[in-house]
Scaffold this motif. Structure first.
Motif, PDB file in Angstrom:
ATOM      1  N   LEU A 140       0.825  -1.214   0.000  1.00 38.78           N
ATOM      2  CA  LEU A 140       0.000   0.000   0.000  1.00 38.78           C
ATOM      3  C   LEU A 140       0.856   1.260   0.000  1.00 38.78           C
ATOM      4  N   THR A 141       1.959   1.220   0.735  1.00 40.41           N
ATOM      5  CA  THR A 141       2.850   2.388   0.777  1.00 40.41           C
ATOM      6  C   THR A 141       3.460   2.658  -0.589  1.00 40.41           C
ATOM      7  N   ARG A 192       2.269   1.803  -3.503  1.00 43.44           N
ATOM      8  CA  ARG A 192       1.216   2.252  -4.426  1.00 43.44           C
ATOM      9  C   ARG A 192       0.780   3.691  -4.130  1.00 43.44           C
ATOM     10  N   ALA A 193       0.848   4.095  -2.849  1.00 40.17           N
ATOM     11  CA  ALA A 193       0.392   5.438  -2.463  1.00 40.17           C
ATOM     12  C   ALA A 193       1.426   6.512  -2.776  1.00 40.17           C
ATOM     13  N   GLU A 194       2.697   6.144  -2.794  1.00 39.50           N
ATOM     14  CA  GLU A 194       3.764   7.109  -3.053  1.00 39.50           C
ATOM     15  C   GLU A 194       4.215   6.984  -4.507  1.00 39.50           C
ATOM     16  N   LEU A 238       2.005   8.059   5.043  1.00 41.79           N
ATOM     17  CA  LEU A 238       0.748   7.375   4.738  1.00 41.79           C
ATOM     18  C   LEU A 238      -0.110   7.226   5.992  1.00 41.79           C
ATOM     19  N   ARG A 288      -1.639  10.631   6.847  1.00 40.52           N
ATOM     20  CA  ARG A 288      -2.776  10.960   5.984  1.00 40.52           C
ATOM     21  C   ARG A 288      -4.005  10.153   6.378  1.00 40.52           C
ATOM     22  N   TRP A 289      -3.801   8.890   6.751  1.00 42.03           N
ATOM     23  CA  TRP A 289      -4.922   8.040   7.152  1.00 42.03           C
ATOM     24  C   TRP A 289      -5.556   8.536   8.454  1.00 42.03           C
TER      25      TRP A 289
END
Length: 306
Positions: free
Chosen positions: A42-43, A45-47, A297, A300-301
């Motif tokens: 997830l990290t 994909r998010a960055e 991340l 932000r969550w």
């Protein structure tokens, strides 16, 4: 002699109290694998800057493979300990063997590709973007999957064509080639040679390629500045640690003639349970960029939840 339709996994037979403790430990380990590897995926994909980096693209694929690899055996072992039901149909046993070797072989190939990525980044930095473009990375990952598919099909077909009869007990936690061949009621010498040649050659061959790659990398780092050397060694050390704890058990189990010894079960647990737990820890704890991205991340969550 009656044919075998079910396999009894004697490695799961323990006292009730110990079974509960072991099952709890396995489930906790499995949860740690899921959380750790999903966090990495997830990290990345998010960055966007991580997602576009070949190194992190390969790391994301490795984390995905780790999820599936440990899912082949760990949940089944935990459920077997909790229920006391340690039998598995022969067909499911062969399927478990296939997926165990499929995901494990992909991991071997990906670790080798990651070593090549580090070699290009350190020894040919000016050409890195051209050599390790997204298309090249995708092809290398696809090649890893295809090679693993061929390998596992060979292993499974060799085991599936044998007749199984008599005792259906194997002293192991899950279905693998060596313990399963012990149930075959025929001479398995040729199959053992083919299996060792196949799996052993892949494990040992890729390991030797890794050693040569890092030998060249270490030689190249002698001419770098201290800062550049330390930064390169940081990413290489994490990868080498993962290589050591993954390839060690594979080489121990699959590069020698099939003779079951007590250490096999311990080493198998190390490969299928302990190593997937350690991989996310190693890649995050020793990687400042990954830790910073995970903190962003998480921040932000938390803000989104508020």
């Amino acid at each position: 002699i009656s044919p075998v339709h079910e396999i009894v996994l004697l490695g799961l037979f323990q006292s009730q109290g110990l079974s509960l403790a072991l099952a709890t430990l396995l489930l906790l380990s499995y949860t740690a694998v899921l959380l750790g590897n999903l966090s990495i995926i997830l990290t990345i994909r998010a960055e966007s800057h991580l997602a576009s980096s070949p190194m992190y693209y390969l790391l994301g694929n490795l984390s995905l493979v780790d999820l599936f690899y440990t899912s082949v055996t760990t949940p089944q072992m935990a459920l077997g300990l909790l229920s006391g039901h340690s039998t598995i149909p022969l067909g499911e046993c062969l399927a478990q063997l296939f997926f165990l070797h499929f995901w494990g072989c992909i991991e071997i190939f990906l670790l080798t590709v990651m070593a090549y990525d580090r070699y290009v980044a350190i020894c040919q930095p000016l050409h890195y973007a051209a050599i390790m473009g997204r298309r090249t990375c995708t092809r290398l990952v696809a090649g890893s999957w295809l090679g693993a598919l061929v390998h596992s099909l060979i292993q499974t077909l060799l085991a599936a064509t044998l007749p199984y009869c008599g005792s259906n007990n194997i002293d192991h936690y899950f279905c693998d080639v060596a313990p399963l061949l012990g149930v075959a009621c025929t001479d398995t010498s040729l199959v053992e040679i083919l299996v060792v040649s196949n799996t052993g050659a892949i494990s040992l061959g890729c390991f030797l390629v890794l050693l040569v790659s890092y030998g060249v990398i270490l030689a190249a780092l002698r001419h770098r500045t201290t800062e550049g050397r330390n930064k390169a060694l940081s990413t290489c050390t994490a990868h080498l640690m993962v290589v050591a704890i993954f390839f060690g058990p594979c080489i121990f189990i699959y590069t020698r003639p099939f003779s079951t010894i007590p250490a096999d079960k311990v080493v198998s647990l190390l490969a299928t349970v302990v190593t997937p737990v350690l991989n996310p820890l190693i890649y995050t704890m020793r990687n400042t960029e990954m830790k910073s991205a995970m903190r962003r991340l998480w921040g932000r969550w938390v803000k989104a939840e508020k």
